[in-house]
Design an enzyme around this catalytic site. Structure first.
Site, PDB file in Angstrom:
ATOM      1  CG  ASP A 272      45.060  53.204  11.409  1.00 26.09           C
ATOM      2  OD1 ASP A 272      44.128  52.448  11.071  1.00 26.09           O
ATOM      3  OD2 ASP A 272      45.197  53.625  12.574  1.00 26.09           O
TER       4      ASP A 272
ATOM      5  CD  GLU B 261      39.051  51.842   8.004  1.00 23.05           C
ATOM      6  OE1 GLU B 261      39.866  50.955   8.281  1.00 23.05           O
ATOM      7  OE2 GLU B 261      39.192  53.030   8.358  1.00 23.05           O
TER       8      GLU B 261
ATOM      9  CG  ASP C  16      41.746  49.968  16.354  1.00 25.02           C
ATOM     10  OD1 ASP C  16      42.913  49.689  16.067  1.00 25.02           O
ATOM     11  OD2 ASP C  16      41.202  51.032  16.012  1.00 25.02           O
TER      12      ASP C  16
END
Length: 1371
Positions: free
Chosen positions: A945, A948, A1056
């Site tokens: 996770d 980015e 999310d």
């Protein structure tokens, strides 16, 4: 202005409600303690504001409250102004907490945008509470553990309160307010001091009131470590209220003592002299310099014809309201000639104003006009506000020396012509007679600075100072909302109808005709507008910065040195002496190559000829594409592409029948700006470009989207976690083509009527065209270039359960037990970052998740043939002594800043560093950490996770990297000339919530060039690590951030999302997009991640989610529990829908394998199967599993039926296959809460097994076949079998083809996998009449028993060997 005046009123009204029934202890002038909590005659709304600015607004807007409070006896109550001692521990706590938060969260201003966003707020709060390095303790005087204190509830006095007030505590005595007589006074001192140069004049607990009473300066700031209470510019204290002479006093607006003491920067000393105010400005301690005893500002506004009156809503530099107390203010003076006028009280030297039409319910208003410092006349041009000179005022801006004047209009302009241009006219020898007003921000040679916040275009770098902004001749208006720039380009002064479709303001009324809109209202009309109410819209200005792009469509590169071969062509492209420079310097010479790679794939590439001069226009690093697509050659290409030597360079790609699919209208190649624009049909059928939350078919008339990986929740139509510059277009005849721009830089994708554009921050044009001609073939051809999807293990198709917020291992075990008790299928238990010690990777919290318990839990799962997955983030804590960090430092494998030091950001564990996936040593480092970690408890896969890469600071937390303004031709990664629509399409700087763009990676790469590859590279490295740690089993990896080709290494979830019905719907387009993007194992968080799911929403989401390729329930820490067993209706919805999922697992697994072997898809949109069906082209509320099962979910609250569209073909109800119908057809389908409509498409054969409560149990059940005959009594299907887990199956696989026709079902195949289970049941749908016999032939022929009802033939107890061919006939 800190917030708009309208918003202030809304905030105030909410705060008034919030403060009801609170208790307050105040001290009157005699130091007596008084409880005013129960005094109903006292209006308490002014007493409890934490934010003094809000308190000022409230006090100034309620004259009624002022009068009530002023009439109260001081022995009964004293209001709580900032200069009054307050006995309130909660207020002290809040003050200290605010100071701490400013220091801790200086770079986290926007994290609260998504209150439950896993990637930001909730975990961050939890992280900071456990990180002593990041937080400060509340002073010892405050008792801990009292929740009501932290909620600002002020306690009643205790028996020793008087003593506390009289004696004080040790910390308080350090801040005793000094007597005025002991204060050194320097009347020349100023409180306008740069925050970085301030000298502290108190401690962090000093209140504003105490600071001013001490004679110090007060000014709140976001600058880290800068004091709010500080010495003046001379280093001394400044004059306090008593030091201001009567002659120098300038009246504040308040007339009572209580109100005066609450008004910003005001003093009270009662005066009996009518010429000397009792309430007056203490301008020497005001940090904004807004008060001048000689100032007198008049503002005038030319009333638009459609307005009946002109109201004024205004505030000064201290946010004191004028024209109140309530919106929309009061009407100002009508001068009778179209002009309306208002003069501010003497002494106000800065005003901010909004003119409006006086209608509270239907307000038409100007944008905020800020920083008015002299008398000024305004009028509207479109929606822009400009100054004018024909209002009858003697304007200071028109008193200009020769050297100050800037020519307005021509040299021979007349005075009337000059005035018509809103300029000043005054003849002066040797200087222009007609000139722009001096110092006017509203009308000068550049345009106007009154530009709506959302239209403002960033000028200069993020973090630019006012001085630097002025040097660039741009507008400056300090914005405390980080989403909007403080330094921005002027707006043009000429109104236009070319207004961005997203920014249009409605004119007229709903349904207005074009003639009335244009002729009567003088507005613009667009029948193709986004919505009915904006078809008629106001003219507007266009910012003169990024949105007013020059058009270079007439400027073409010339083709030189053209060389053609049977496999392609090469050429040099020469821009000659032309000049575009749309955003940056033109690259004059380019190398071009066309390669005919296959009959269906054309590859075009354009790069700078001098790549050493332009290194940031190089190819994507080879590490990100560790393979080369196979080039087969093109003996019979489906395309044609031609160039002529010395001709203009245009990219025109045609099908071999001559139909044009791509035609470049504009081609620009600059150092930091690339653009290619092609024509597309009106209302084109275009799909793809991601990652995005949006409809599946993109809006052909109004789409704009950035591609730049960002930790951003799931906002609609904005860039989020992935970067996929691929689209597919379906033509009217149903043929399709695809386009892939292989470029990793930040970019914008736009669609407007008839045009499609890519606008890119760098790199080059590396373009692939895929000719299809079917949509499915286009997708397969694309996957051959980026890498076919990974081979996934069978068990990943089971049900997954997770949440962020499992408190301990007991909690996890109880969830598993409850799922099993409720007979809800479960295959994999996941644990979010809760398991970690201080949120550090590769650790377990020994209190809540002790390793011994974790190990036993995982062993128990494996004993049941269930699976365990947990999360690992890329960011590594910098905590001293943390082994993973220390080993990384030793190996030197972290990303560097521009100075060559480790780049330090902030994620869950606090300050962190980031592995550099380009570093050749990083794989071994990462492998070692996983190897140690898996020895504690063997995970069956992992979840990566925040890659980015996410960062809670905007760039380096130290703020060391400072952006400088862009200069043409000078490469600038931190301030590129073109600002993409980053972060909800508001052009946020690129380092927002990620790394600085000048951060460096191994091999000389900088973040600007490879940012979008970070998560992709982590997937590549982690996949390699898993294969080395276990070379036998297929790795399973789930990644949030993705790039073109990530599907060859990892699966993906849609991030999310939120628990609402829109997100339920948008999960379908998201899932379909990733089938195109080559990551078919995908799904959304079922029931939603953020917010609280309702029972009905969760039931419907379990029904839909049961058909996601990746099916997982997951939610946020502050969201309510949403496991299916918590509601019986949801449990039943889950049981029913998952029973279908588990029954068709052989079908799903076959589809999953075909994504890897044949670049197929698991789920399909109707558009890709029926590309000439106009309804199917737009339908993203239904989808197919494979091509044989239609899913029609309920997507709206309260619905108990749903309308479904069924294209051409025969359709059978899954639940009752005796019910069938033909399409194309709309059907209203019954859908009780626990039911999801599912239909089988005629012509398809669905292999089945089970259903059971786990994949393992299911695989040990007998098989079945559902044969759904079409209108021609035919059907076909296939089944793939292997061990479901091995990377190398060593040829041990079974592939069976099924075909039904003319009363027989034939199974043929290759049988190299020894399948133990038997084929027991065959259902044949659409048998027109009851047969007299059914015969099975396998080794020998035998008649079998069967049942028949209304077209459905069921043959049971067959016990067919799955390792041989067979034939079943009926007649």
């Amino acid at each position: 202005m800190k917030f708009s005046a309208i918003n202030a009123l809304l905030i105030i009204s909410n705060l008034c409600l919030a403060t009801a029934n609170r208790k307050c202890i105040v001290k009157n002038h005699q130091n007596d303690i008084i409880d005013i909590s129960d005094k109903s005659d006292v209006d308490t709304e002014t007493n409890f504001f934490k934010d003094n600015e809000t308190k000022n607004l409230m006090d100034s807007s309620s004259s009624k409250n002022e009068n009530e409070l002023s009439n109260l006896d001081n022995d009964e109550v004293t209001e709580v102004p900032e200069t009054t001692d307050i006995v309130s521990e909660a207020t002290e706590v809040e003050s200290e907490k605010q100071g701490d938060d400013e220091e801790i969260d200086e770079n986290m201003d926007d994290e609260e945008d998504s209150s439950n966003d896993e990637s930001i707020t909730d975990k961050d709060e939890d992280s900071e509470s456990n990180n002593e390095e990041e937080t400060k303790n509340i002073d010892d005087e405050i008792e801990t553990g009292k929740e009501e204190e932290t909620e600002n509830i002020i306690e009643e006095p205790t028996e020793n309160v008087d003593d506390e007030i009289e004696t004080g505590k040790e910390e308080e005595t350090e801040n005793v307010i000094e007597e005025p007589t002991s204060t050194p006074i320097d009347k020349s001192a100023s409180c306008v001091v740069d925050p970085l140069e301030r000298i502290d004049c108190g401690d962090p607990n000093t209140s504003k009131a105490m600071c001013i009473e001490k004679g110090c300066c007060w000014g709140e700031t976001d600058v880290a470590n800068a004091p709010w209470c500080f010495y003046s510019s001379t280093g001394e204290k400044v004059g306090i209220c008593d030091a201001i002479e009567d002659a120098d006093k300038v009246a504040c607006k308040s007339i009572t003592e209580d109100a005066c003491l609450n008004e910003t920067g005001c003093c009270w000393k009662e005066s009996n002299d009518e010429n000397v105010p009792s309430c007056y400005y203490n301008r020497s301690v005001n940090t904004s310099g807004n008060f001048n005893p000689d100032a007198q500002i008049t503002v005038r506004f030319l009333k638009p014809d459609s307005w009946k009156v002109v109201n004024l809503w205004s505030w000064d530099g201290g946010d004191n309201l004028y024209g109140g107390p309530s919106w929309p203010g009061k009407a100002i003076e009508d001068l009778g000639n179209g002009w309306w006028s208002h003069t501010f009280p003497k002494g106000i030297s800065l005003a901010n104003v909004i003119f409006n039409n006086g209608e509270a319910e239907n307000t038409i208003k100007t944008y905020d006009i800020t920083n008015v410092v002299t008398s000024t006349c305004f009028k509207l041009v479109g929606s822009a506000v400009i100054t004018t000179t024909d209002c009858g005022l003697d304007l200071e801006m028109c008193h200009a020396e020769a050297s100050e004047r800037v020519q307005c209009g021509s040299n021979k302009i007349t005075e009337d012509e000059c005035i018509s241009l809103n300029c000043c006219y005054n003849e002066l020898a040797g200087a222009p007679s007609c000139f722009f007003g001096v110092g006017s921000d509203y009308n000068n040679q550049y345009g106007t600075c009154v530009v709506e916040h959302e239209l403002r275009s960033q000028c200069g770098a993020s973090g630019i100072t006012e001085e630097e902004c002025n040097e660039l001749d741009c507008c400056w208006d300090l914005s405390e909302d980080k989403n909007y720039p403080s330094c921005f380009y002027h707006g043009n002064l000429v109104p236009t109808c070319s207004v961005d479709v997203f920014q249009r303001n409605s004119c007229g009324y709903w349904g207005i005709s074009e003639s009335e809109c244009v002729d009567k209202y003088g507005c613009c009309y667009d029948p193709n507008s986004l919505s009915e109410d904006t078809r008629c819209y106001f003219q507007d200005i266009i910012p003169s910065g990024e949105f007013s792009e020059s058009d270079c469509s007439d400027k073409k590169y010339k083709v030189k040195n053209l060389k053609k071969t049977s496999s392609g062509m090469t050429a040099t492209l020469d821009f000659e002496d032309q000049k575009c420079q749309k955003y940056d310097v033109d690259i004059k010479s380019l190398d071009f190559a066309a390669t005919y790679e296959t009959n269906s794939r054309l590859h075009l590439k354009v790069t700078p000829s001098d790549i050493e001069k332009y290194p940031h226009n190089s190819d994507i690093p080879s590490e990100a594409f560790p393979f080369t697509p196979k080039i087969e050659g093109a003996s019979n290409p489906e395309y044609s592409f031609e160039l002529e030597d010395n001709g203009d360079f245009n990219i025109v790609v045609k099908r071999k029948n001559g139909n044009i699919i791509f035609n470049s209208l504009e081609f620009i190649f600059e150092q930091q700006y690339l653009q290619i624009t092609t024509s597309v049909p009106q209302n084109a059928n275009i799909y793809g470009i991601g990652e995005v939350v949006s409809e599946f078919k993109r809006n052909a008339n109004a789409t704009r989207q950035a591609l730049f990986t960002l930790d951003s929740g799931c906002p609609k139509d904005s860039n989020i976690y992935g970067h996929h510059p691929f689209y597919l277009e379906i033509a009217e005849d149903g043929t399709a083509y695809g386009f892939f721009l292989k470029n990793a830089h930040g970019m914008d994708f736009t669609l407007e009527s008839g045009k499609l554009s890519f606008k890119v921050n760098g790199g080059n044009f590396d373009m692939y065209f895929f000719m299809g001609p079917t949509p499915e073939e286009v997708v397969a051809q694309y996957h051959k270039v980026i890498g076919q999807p990974a081979l996934m293990p069978y068990w990943t198709l089971g049900w997954h359960q997770c949440r962020y917020g499992y408190k301990n291992i007991d909690h996890v075990e109880s969830v598993l037990a409850n799922l099993q008790k409720s007979k809800i299928p479960i295959d994999t238990m996941w644990i979010d970052i809760d398991y970690m010690d201080g949120y550090k990777d590769f650790t377990y919290d020994e209190v809540n998740f002790p390793t011994e318990r974790i190990s036993k839990f995982v062993d128990n799962l494996h004993d049941q043939h269930l699976y365990y997955i947990n999360m690992v983030d890329p960011a590594i804590s910098t905590e001293k002594g943390y082994p993973t960090y220390e080993r990384g430092i030793k190996e030197d494998i972290f990303v560097k800043n521009a100075a060559g030091e480790n780049f330090v950001g902030k994620v869950w564990p606090g300050l962190t560093v980031f592995p550099d996936w380009f570093n050749p040593k990083v794989k071994d480092y990462w492998k070692n950490e996983f190897e140690i970690f898996k020895k504690i408890a063997m995970t069956d896969g992992n979840w990566i996770d925040m890659n980015e890469a996410a960062n809670f600071c905007n760039g380096a937390c130290s703020g060391a990297s400072k952006a400088t303004p862009f200069k043409n031709g000078v490469f600038n990664p931190n301030s590129p000339p073109y600002i993409i629509f980053n972060n909800r399409n508001i052009n946020t700087p690129l380092n927002y919530k990620t790394l600085d763009m000048d951060a460096t990676h191994y091999g000389g790469h900088i973040e600007y060039d490879v940012h979008n590859l970070y998560g992709h590279m982590e997937s590549i490295v982690t996949n390699k690590v898993f294969r080395e740690l276990d070379p036998v089993k297929r790795p399973f990896l789930l990644s949030r951030s993705t790039f073109a080709g990530t599907g060859a290494y990892a699966a993906h979830w849609l991030g999310d999302n939120a628990s609402n019905w829109d997100q339920l719907h948008w999960s379908i387009p998201g899932m379909l997009n990733f089938q195109m993007f080559g990551i078919p194992m995908v799904g959304a968080d079922i029931c939603g991640f953020n917010d609280n799911a309702t029972e009905e929403l969760c039931a419907r989401w379990h029904e839909l989610g049961a058909f996601y390729p990746f099916a997982r329930n997951h939610n946020a820490i502050n969201s309510s529990d949403q496991e299916a067993y918590l509601w019986e209706s949801v449990a039943e919805s889950a049981r029913r829908a998952l029973a279908i999922r588990y029954e068709i697992l052989p079908y799903l697994y076959t589809l999953l394998i075909r994504t890897h072997t044949d670049s197929g898809m698991i789920v399909y949109p109707q558009a890709f199967i029926w590309p000439t069906d106009s309804v199917a082209l737009d339908n993203d509320k239904q989808f197919l599993v494979g091509k044989g099962m239609m899913i029609t979910p309920v997507l709206s609250d309260g619905a108990r039926s749903v309308n479904g569209y069924f294209p051409a073909g025969k359709w059978y109800d899954w639940y009752d296959p005796t019910v069938s119908f033909n399409g194309p057809n709309y059907k209203k389908l019954d859908a009780p809460l626990e039911h999801i409509p599912v239909h089988i498409r005629g012509g398809h054969i669905i292999p089945t097994q089970g259903p059971s409560l786990s994949v393992y149990q299911n695989r040990n059940s007998s098989f079945g076949l559902i044969v759904a005959l079409d209108a021609n009594n035919k059907a076909s299907g296939e089944l793939y079998l292997d061990d479901g887990s091995s990377i190398d199956i060593k040829g041990k696989k079974t592939e069976i083809k099924y075909s039904a026709e003319a009363g027989s079902l034939i199974a043929t195949g290759t049988y190299n996998y020894d399948e133990k289970q038997k084929l027991d049941t065959i259902k044949i749908l659409g048998v027109e009449s009851e047969p007299s016999k059914v015969v099975l032939k396998q080794d020998k022929s035998s008649s079998t028993k069967f049942t028949y009802k209304k077209g459905v033939l069921i043959v049971e107890n067959l016990k067919i060997n799955m390792n041989n061919d067979f034939t079943l006939t009926w007649a």
